[in-house]
Design an enzyme around this catalytic site. Structure first.
Site, mmCIF file in Angstrom:
data_model
loop_
_atom_site.group_PDB
_atom_site.id
_atom_site.type_symbol
_atom_site.label_atom_id
_atom_site.label_comp_id
_atom_site.label_asym_id
_atom_site.label_seq_id
_atom_site.Cartn_x
_atom_site.Cartn_y
_atom_site.Cartn_z
ATOM 1 N N LYS A 175 16.073 -7.006 -31.749
ATOM 2 C CA LYS A 175 16.171 -7.591 -33.093
ATOM 3 C C LYS A 175 15.115 -6.953 -34.009
ATOM 4 O O LYS A 175 14.204 -6.270 -33.538
ATOM 5 C CB LYS A 175 15.982 -9.099 -32.993
ATOM 6 C CG LYS A 175 14.618 -9.520 -32.479
ATOM 7 C CD LYS A 175 14.629 -10.951 -31.974
ATOM 8 C CE LYS A 175 13.220 -11.375 -31.577
ATOM 9 N NZ LYS A 175 13.211 -12.607 -30.790
ATOM 10 N N TYR B 195 -11.586 -1.367 -53.985
ATOM 11 C CA TYR B 195 -11.304 -2.548 -54.805
ATOM 12 C C TYR B 195 -12.212 -3.701 -54.408
ATOM 13 O O TYR B 195 -12.412 -3.973 -53.227
ATOM 14 C CB TYR B 195 -9.850 -2.993 -54.606
ATOM 15 C CG TYR B 195 -8.838 -2.101 -55.293
ATOM 16 C CD1 TYR B 195 -8.888 -1.867 -56.665
ATOM 17 C CD2 TYR B 195 -7.821 -1.523 -54.555
ATOM 18 C CE1 TYR B 195 -7.955 -1.062 -57.288
ATOM 19 C CE2 TYR B 195 -6.866 -0.716 -55.163
ATOM 20 C CZ TYR B 195 -6.939 -0.492 -56.539
ATOM 21 O OH TYR B 195 -6.015 0.297 -57.143
#
Ligand SMILES: *Cc1c(COP(=O)(O)O)cnc(C)c1O
Length: 359
Positions: A35, A254
């Site tokens: 999956k 950042y």
């Protein structure tokens, strides 16, 4: 800048891991759970490499469509089954097995006029409380299903563990006891996922359902797939695109979360959360450069991350940087990012280039 992030899928590792599952559960048939695009490794690629499996498990009918289109003729089990009447047409057209976990699904099958028999995996809830019928209903449900002309006789009884990755916890033993108490001993039984295949001999029944282990992944605290004899099937890498000198006390990236303790060399690597590398991986998270660990400094950004090059005087622009793989278990990165390895491999984004090798 051309993109430099690569996910290399090791087909030999996938095959090795399937063999390892067979060694651990020699009497069981193996459903390879593929999956989520084969846990991010690529659905068709993984199905081809694992053609030795006895069946494939997928989350959705759409995965079955892709697998049949790719020429995969194995038994394929849709793990959440059907949602609406139209699904039955597609399930029959593609020859898919379905999990039945809810009365709503039995009503759809009962109302279905097509007489061709459906192959069913009847799912009972032994304690996870996600999908499945109350185990006390097992005998009655089987009688109900068997009375339907459009249900194949060969029904598999299944359940799923909530905590098999915590082998010391009593929950799995309790689920196993409830599974055994459900009876239906004449039917094939299926309950073990990867961690149960490794830790619970009693769970290695007629069918085991291996997911993470096939990709060399573990979800156990402080363990990696390699500790149980599995090999990582994905290596994520990129390259160094800049080397800069940054002065003591200056802040990197950042938010300025990292202050340089020295005048130092800072490397910039062309990968970030836009590629699926977790932004939550903080300063100190390892990467591999030229056969040695290096560490992330500052905040991971969308396309880039910075690394500390103080111990890497030999580093050059264009050097490959490994983010996870053979020499750096993805489980270590997952732990640093506060998640599990599965989420990281599933999260690789479309702009990452996929390669394969046979190792
Ligand atoms: C995902 C899944 C598995 C495989 O689990 P792993 O822990 O990855 O081995 C098995 N059975 C069901 C029903 C699943 O949803």
């Amino acid at each position: 800048m051309s993109r430099s992030a690569f996910a290399t899928i090791h087909l030999g590792a996938l095959r090795h891991n399937l063999e390892r599952v067979r060694t651990l559960a020699p009497k069981s048939r193996v459903m390879a759970v593929i999956k989520a695009d084969g846990y991010g490794h690529g659905l068709e690629r993984v199905a081809r490499a694992l053609s030795g499996a006895d069946a494939f498990g997928v989350a959705a009918i759409a995965d079955g469509q892709r697998l049949r289109a790719a020429g995969i003729d194995h038994r394929i089990v849709v793990l959440s089954g059907i949602d609406e009447a139209g699904d039955l047409l597609e399930v029959r057209r593609l020859g898919l097995d379905i999990v039945v976990h809810h009365d709503h699904q039995i009503a759809l099958i009962t109302a279905d006029p097509d007489p061709r028999p459906l192959r069913i995996w009847l799912k009972i809830d032994t304690g996870m409380h996600r999908l499945g019928f109350d185990p006390t209903r097992t005998t009655a449900l089987l009688a109900q299903l068997r009375a339907l002309a459009n249900v194949h006789d060969d029904i598999v009884l299944m359940s799923h563990f909530a905590r098999s990755d915590e082998p010391a916890d009593a929950a799995t033993t309790q689920q196993l006891a409830r599974f055994a108490a459900a009876g239906a001993t004449a039917l094939p039984h299926s309950i073990a996922n990867s961690a149960a295949i490794v830790h619970f001999a009693d769970a290695r029944t007629d069918w085991v359902r291996a997911g993470g282990a096939l990709y060399g992944l573990s979800v156990e605290h402080d363990r990696c797939g390699a500790d149980d004899g599995f090999r990582p099937a994905m290596s994520l890498s990129s390259k160094l695109i800049a080397i800069n000198r940054v002065a003591k006390g200056e802040r990197v990236g950042y938010g300025g979360s990292y202050a340089c303790p020295d005048d130092m060399a800072v490397g910039v690597v062309a990968i970030g959360y836009g590629d699926g590398y977790p932004r939550s991986a903080a300063t100190g998270t390892p990467v591999r450069l030229n056969g040695r660990d290096a560490r992330i400094i500052g905040r991971v950004s969308m396309d880039l991350m910075m690394i500390d090059l103080r111990d890497h005087a030999d580093a050059n622009i264009n050097d490959r940087v490994l983010l996870w793989g053979r020499d750096l278990p993805v489980e270590r990165i997952a732990a640093a990012a506060g998640t599990i390895s599965y989420e990281l491999t599933c999260g690789i984004t479309r702009r990452v280039m996929f390669l394969e090798d046979d190792t």
